[in-house]
Design a protein around this motif. Structure first.
Motif, PDB file in Angstrom:
ATOM      1  N   LEU A  11       0.844  -1.207   0.000  1.00 53.95           N
ATOM      2  CA  LEU A  11       0.000   0.000   0.000  1.00 53.95           C
ATOM      3  C   LEU A  11       0.877   1.254   0.000  1.00 53.95           C
ATOM      4  CD1 LEU A  11      -2.784  -0.949   2.604  1.00 53.95           C
ATOM      5  CD2 LEU A  11      -3.136  -0.524   0.165  1.00 53.95           C
ATOM      6  N   GLY A  38      -8.586   5.297   7.300  1.00 57.21           N
ATOM      7  CA  GLY A  38      -8.247   4.224   6.365  1.00 57.21           C
ATOM      8  C   GLY A  38      -6.765   4.357   6.041  1.00 57.21           C
ATOM      9  N   SER A  39      -5.963   4.440   7.089  1.00 60.48           N
ATOM     10  CA  SER A  39      -4.547   4.824   6.935  1.00 60.48           C
ATOM     11  C   SER A  39      -3.690   3.739   6.288  1.00 60.48           C
ATOM     12  CB  SER A  39      -3.975   5.215   8.297  1.00 60.48           C
ATOM     13  OG  SER A  39      -4.356   4.282   9.289  1.00 60.48           O
ATOM     14  N   GLY A  40      -4.190   2.521   6.177  1.00 62.49           N
ATOM     15  CA  GLY A  40      -3.469   1.449   5.469  1.00 62.49           C
ATOM     16  C   GLY A  40      -2.089   1.216   6.073  1.00 62.49           C
ATOM     17  N   ASP A  62      -8.050   3.192  11.385  1.00 63.31           N
ATOM     18  CA  ASP A  62      -8.330   2.094  10.450  1.00 63.31           C
ATOM     19  C   ASP A  62      -9.164   1.018  11.159  1.00 63.31           C
ATOM     20  OD1 ASP A  62      -6.501   1.381   7.602  1.00 63.31           O
ATOM     21  OD2 ASP A  62      -7.928  -0.076   8.372  1.00 63.31           O
ATOM     22  N   THR A  63      -9.922   0.275  10.372  1.00 60.66           N
ATOM     23  CA  THR A  63     -10.673  -0.862  10.920  1.00 60.66           C
ATOM     24  C   THR A  63      -9.767  -2.090  11.053  1.00 60.66           C
ATOM     25  OG1 THR A  63     -11.381  -1.261   8.658  1.00 60.66           O
ATOM     26  CG2 THR A  63     -12.980  -0.197  10.106  1.00 60.66           C
ATOM     27  N   ASN A  64      -8.631  -2.068  10.372  1.00 60.11           N
ATOM     28  CA  ASN A  64      -7.739  -3.228  10.349  1.00 60.11           C
ATOM     29  C   ASN A  64      -6.654  -3.095  11.434  1.00 60.11           C
ATOM     30  OD1 ASN A  64      -5.552  -4.988   9.696  1.00 60.11           O
ATOM     31  ND2 ASN A  64      -6.411  -5.238   7.655  1.00 60.11           N
ATOM     32  N   LEU A  67      -2.951  -3.696  10.429  1.00 63.87           N
ATOM     33  CA  LEU A  67      -2.284  -2.572   9.760  1.00 63.87           C
ATOM     34  C   LEU A  67      -1.920  -1.486  10.778  1.00 63.87           C
ATOM     35  CD1 LEU A  67      -4.303  -2.312   6.402  1.00 63.87           C
ATOM     36  CD2 LEU A  67      -1.880  -2.856   6.654  1.00 63.87           C
ATOM     37  N   LYS A  90     -17.109   0.422  11.333  1.00 67.20           N
ATOM     38  CA  LYS A  90     -17.634   0.821  10.033  1.00 67.20           C
ATOM     39  C   LYS A  90     -18.421   2.129  10.090  1.00 67.20           C
ATOM     40  CE  LYS A  90     -17.765  -3.422   7.400  1.00 67.20           C
ATOM     41  NZ  LYS A  90     -17.240  -2.885   6.162  1.00 67.20           N
ATOM     42  N   ARG A 106      -7.791   8.521   1.625  1.00 70.19           N
ATOM     43  CA  ARG A 106      -7.288   8.178   0.285  1.00 70.19           C
ATOM     44  C   ARG A 106      -7.706   6.753  -0.064  1.00 70.19           C
ATOM     45  NH1 ARG A 106      -3.113   5.529  -2.097  1.00 70.19           N
ATOM     46  NH2 ARG A 106      -2.402   6.349  -4.086  1.00 70.19           N
ATOM     47  N   ASN A 107      -8.502   6.662  -1.090  1.00 67.42           N
ATOM     48  CA  ASN A 107      -8.990   5.360  -1.588  1.00 67.42           C
ATOM     49  C   ASN A 107      -9.730   4.560  -0.513  1.00 67.42           C
ATOM     50  OD1 ASN A 107      -7.752   6.201  -3.880  1.00 67.42           O
ATOM     51  ND2 ASN A 107      -5.994   4.845  -3.723  1.00 67.42           N
ATOM     52  N   VAL A 108     -10.546   5.270   0.250  1.00 64.66           N
ATOM     53  CA  VAL A 108     -11.318   4.660   1.337  1.00 64.66           C
ATOM     54  C   VAL A 108     -12.820   4.891   1.139  1.00 64.66           C
ATOM     55  CG1 VAL A 108     -11.632   4.616   3.871  1.00 64.66           C
ATOM     56  CG2 VAL A 108      -9.385   5.100   2.925  1.00 64.66           C
ATOM     57  N   HIS A 111     -15.242   2.182   0.569  1.00 62.15           N
ATOM     58  CA  HIS A 111     -15.409   1.189   1.647  1.00 62.15           C
ATOM     59  C   HIS A 111     -16.507   1.611   2.623  1.00 62.15           C
ATOM     60  CE1 HIS A 111     -11.952  -1.393   0.920  1.00 62.15           C
ATOM     61  NE2 HIS A 111     -11.176  -0.331   0.769  1.00 62.15           N
TER      62      HIS A 111
END
Ligand SMILES: C[S@@+](CC[C@H](N)C(=O)[O-])C[C@H]1O[C@@H](n2cnc3c(N)ncnc32)[C@H](O)[C@@H]1O
Length: 190
Positions: A11, A38-40, A62-64, A67, A90, A106-108, A111
């Motif tokens: 990423l 959504g910082s990846g 982030d939800t992950n 990461l 969410k 960015r690119n979130v 989602h």
């Protein structure tokens, strides 16, 4: 190396394209508080952290959790003090009592399930003149669009959620880049 670490590195490598121009347009100041939602792998988190300096703070949201752990490891290794990781769900995230000068995604956007409600909810995390910057895929090489959102849809969602677009840039390949503020901020400044 863990699978998530490989994902984080991938990423981050992808996030580099056009990033210096993005950072220039974001006009970040020393002392700013920024949330990267959504910082990846954290590519922008660490770019922001260098720019806000120790007077500022960057929330990696982030939800992950794997990461976020990847980001924490790098912060610890490099003794970076101004990055804080936040586990999101969410429907939103909690920043305790801090409000942001900038919320960056960015690119979130694709989602986010109920984007109108989501962006209305996160108003509470913005300072009165705070900005939301959204970078999003315009389309993914003609794929079915589930990983992209039209610029028109983003603007409609943001308008319904109580924001006004103040900037739009088209230098990123196949990505829109728009900056919004709260309607109430514009009313106060006019
Ligand atoms: C395509 S990656 C983009 C990562 C990073 N922004 C970048 O540009 O490199 C999407 C990220 O958003 C996260 N995500 C998905 N839904 C989310 C939500 N509702 N809130 C916060 N993060 C979310 C994913 O876990 C993932 O890290």
């Amino acid at each position: 190396m863990k699978l998530t670490d490989i994902w984080g590195i991938m990423l981050n490598n992808r996030a580099k394209a056009g990033s210096q121009q993005v950072l220039e347009k974001l006009q970040i100041n020393n002392g700013d508080v920024i949330a990267d939602v959504g910082s990846g792998g954290g590519y922008f988190v660490f770019e922001f952290a260098r720019r806000v300096k120790n007077e500022g703070k960057v929330f990696a949201v982030d939800t992950n959790t794997d990461l976020l752990r990847f980001i924490n490891k790098r912060s610890q290794k490099q003794e970076i003090q101004n990055v804080v990781t936040i586990v999101a769900d969410k429907s939103g995230f909690n920043l305790s009592d801090e409000n942001c000068n900038l919320i960056f995604l960015r690119n979130v956007f694709h989602h986010i399930d109920n984007a109108e409600v989501y962006f209305r909810n996160i108003q509470e995390h913005l300072k009165p003149n705070g900005r939301i910057a959204i970078i999003e895929w315009l389309n993914q090489n003609g794929a079915n669009g589930c990983h992209s959102t039209s610029e028109l849809k983003i603007c409609k969602v943001m308008e319904t959620a109580g924001y006004k677009r103040i900037n739009s840039f088209d230098f990123l390949q196949n990505q829109s880049f728009n900056i919004f503020v709260l309607n109430s901020a514009l009313a106060k400044n006019s």
